[in-house]
Scaffold this motif. Sequence first.
Motif, PDB file in Angstrom:
ATOM      1  N   ALA A 190       0.699  -1.246   0.004  1.00 40.49           N
ATOM      2  CA  ALA A 190      -0.006   0.163   0.024  1.00 40.49           C
ATOM      3  C   ALA A 190       0.809   1.158  -0.011  1.00 40.49           C
ATOM      4  N   ASP A 191       0.571   2.362  -0.625  1.00 44.53           N
ATOM      5  CA  ASP A 191       1.099   3.444  -0.491  1.00 44.53           C
ATOM      6  C   ASP A 191       1.093   4.172   0.592  1.00 44.53           C
ATOM      7  N   PRO A 192       2.248   4.474   1.336  1.00 43.11           N
ATOM      8  CA  PRO A 192       2.325   4.759   2.829  1.00 43.11           C
ATOM      9  C   PRO A 192       1.870   6.362   2.708  1.00 43.11           C
ATOM     10  N   PHE A 193       1.743   7.050   1.693  1.00 49.81           N
ATOM     11  CA  PHE A 193       1.324   8.460   1.808  1.00 49.81           C
ATOM     12  C   PHE A 193      -0.349   8.381   1.965  1.00 49.81           C
ATOM     13  N   LEU A 194      -0.889   7.527   1.030  1.00 52.66           N
ATOM     14  CA  LEU A 194      -2.356   7.360   1.283  1.00 52.66           C
ATOM     15  C   LEU A 194      -2.772   6.909   2.513  1.00 52.66           C
ATOM     16  N   LEU A 195      -2.120   5.761   2.961  1.00 48.72           N
ATOM     17  CA  LEU A 195      -2.205   5.056   4.123  1.00 48.72           C
ATOM     18  C   LEU A 195      -2.144   6.008   5.349  1.00 48.72           C
ATOM     19  N   GLY A 196      -1.319   6.996   5.463  1.00 47.43           N
ATOM     20  CA  GLY A 196      -1.140   7.816   6.406  1.00 47.43           C
ATOM     21  C   GLY A 196      -2.503   8.690   6.483  1.00 47.43           C
ATOM     22  N   GLN A 197      -2.846   9.264   5.232  1.00 48.41           N
ATOM     23  CA  GLN A 197      -4.168   9.980   5.075  1.00 48.41           C
ATOM     24  C   GLN A 197      -5.340   9.296   5.637  1.00 48.41           C
ATOM     25  N   LYS A 198      -5.397   7.965   5.065  1.00 44.89           N
ATOM     26  CA  LYS A 198      -6.596   7.010   5.494  1.00 44.89           C
ATOM     27  C   LYS A 198      -6.718   6.799   6.917  1.00 44.89           C
ATOM     28  N   THR A 199      -5.438   6.440   7.814  1.00 46.26           N
ATOM     29  CA  THR A 199      -5.258   6.650   9.169  1.00 46.26           C
ATOM     30  C   THR A 199      -6.300   7.845   9.822  1.00 46.26           C
ATOM     31  N   VAL A 200      -5.949   9.007   9.268  1.00 45.31           N
ATOM     32  CA  VAL A 200      -6.495   9.944   9.905  1.00 45.31           C
ATOM     33  C   VAL A 200      -8.188  10.199   9.631  1.00 45.31           C
TER      34      VAL A 200
END
Lengths: 345, 345
Positions: free
Chosen positions: A74-84
């Motif tokens: 998974a794209d870590p940038f998008l994952l960071g976004q989704k977490t929030v």
Amino acid sequence: MGGIRLSNESNKTIAALGEFGLINTLFAPLQGSGDDNLKVGQGDDAAVLQIPRTQQLTVTTDMLMEGVHFSSDADPFLLGQKTVRVNLSDMAAMGANPHWCLLSLALPASTKLSWAEEFARGVKEALALYDVSLIGGDTTASKGCIAINMQMMGLLGQDRAQLRSAAQPGDRVFVSGTIGDSALGLAQRLGQLKIASADDRAYLMRRHQLPEPRVPLGLALQDSAVINACIDVSDGLAADLKHICQASGVSARIDLERVPLSEAARNAVNASADLESLLITGGEDYELLFTVATGAVELLARITADLDISITEIGEILPQGEESRVEVVKHGEPFTLGKSGWTHF
Amino acid sequence: MGGIRLSNESNKTIAALGEFGLINTLFAPLQGSGDDNLKVGQGDDAAVLQIPRTQQLTVTTDMLMEGVHFSSDADPFLLGQKTVRVNLSDMAAMGANPHWCLLSLALPASTKLSWAEEFARGVKEALALYDVSLIGGDTTASKGCIAINMQMMGLLGQDRAQLRSAAQPGDRVFVSGTIGDSALGLAQRLGQLKIASADDRAYLMRRHQLPEPRVPLGLALQDSAVINACIDVSDGLAADLKHICQASGVSARIDLERVPLSEAARNAVNASADLESLLITGGEDYELLFTVATGAVELLARITADLDISITEIGEILPQGEESRVEVVKHGEPFTLGKSGWTHF
């Protein structure tokens, strides 16, 4: 502290920085400044907040596990976004104004530093959307998968929470935005579904990876006290409506043909009618699902007219009967769902 | 809802209950009753709290990962206890009164139901110690290891937080209880150390598995405002004293022979002198480490005389010098540590 990009050495792992290095370089900058209510922030044994005396505190938490909620690539940038964003969605459902969060992160020592940097950048961008401050957390090693947990806190006026338990027979059922995009995006990603149009593919994937928390809608609904029950759609439209029904001691009926679909989802269903079930069972829509007394529908329309999000009436709340159930109807005929909601185990 | 033991079918897995079954049967009962400040508890999108207007909110979080913080065969009852106790220790360090928590739990579908039951029983017992209520959380599947995250919230009077950053040159350094027991217990568990006495083995293991959060001491210190800086010893005495020094812009010196040891730890060191370093670097003591102005030492003694916990002066705070450092002295001579603190990656 501006930027949080540390390194172009893409093979460097987080072990080179260590726990405190990671926290200091990647996560310390995500604590906003100028927050008079934050008395003690990151770096002590606990954060300390002064809650304004006219407000209540709302608090929620979500855990995201590698291999369950996201794949290893998974794209870590998008994952960071989704977490929030998934936590923001819970705040929206309560009608709360998000303010603070804590982040726990367990990473294998072999995790690339660039992965952690991109993840932190995603968290930062999503926090900035709603001016949320990262005030604490825990960063640790994992011997297995990546584990992420975020807790979010917000503020809410006295007695203003939008609960699951407040639906009344006769209420109209509304949902924001469009439903099913995320499920279709995921199905496509897993190779279970082929979407012909490149534009549609991109749209559905974006809806899956980057859900839009309906915070402004949640605040507007709460501010006007126009609705009864509310929930955010994470387990699937049918399952989350059932959560409202069970909490409220009612049942519900929705008309499948009234469920709002994006153009991309409409195209997918036109190409393959058996996707209809997936739309309302797939989950992760992060739209708001809420009920409104019949007499308040007109007021609701006025309140939401100026918002940048559509809302659609899709059904009604019924007396409970023998047990809480959600009846799905298509053109007046009962419609049987393929599966019921997201199953965690 | 009294008991939470569900089943004697020891081979049944959590998949038989599902997410909502697990929550409803194991975790819903851990929400206490009669809490006027809890406006919305488990079961909605977020919990809602009314914070008393004379109080501030303290919030902390800790993540525990299988294979890092506990082994696959760890006793789930003790693990549930420890999950709560490490968070209670953070509350103690701030001088806060713990009240509420959220629990996130990721479990493989193959996890035995009896494991989850025992874990919940451990959480319940530890929460009951300090009347803390479980007001929310997230339960999900894991494709790999077990991941646990707890967030705890407490209350604290205005401007009463005991910070890491408040140490002053000339302060005396104190620590509660005894140091090094947990590290010896872990070393023994990992087969790195043989303790001859069965009583000593049991004592050290218990100190490792069931740390005693110093909440009453933290509250007494805060109530009297007698101390300057405070931290709980989780990374190791030397490392956590260094955290105080860095946050306060000071240095420190401790006398190794004054560090309080249990009889079991004393026996271990007598048998093998090279364990001395481990005692103050091993971590997970969950004692309080704090600094007191020289003029307040007498008052401190009076305040703590009635508590069921000893406190011991072990050194002093020095001016920072070129950089914050912790000097360890044994009988007046510099002592070199074997390793410095718990390394997470």
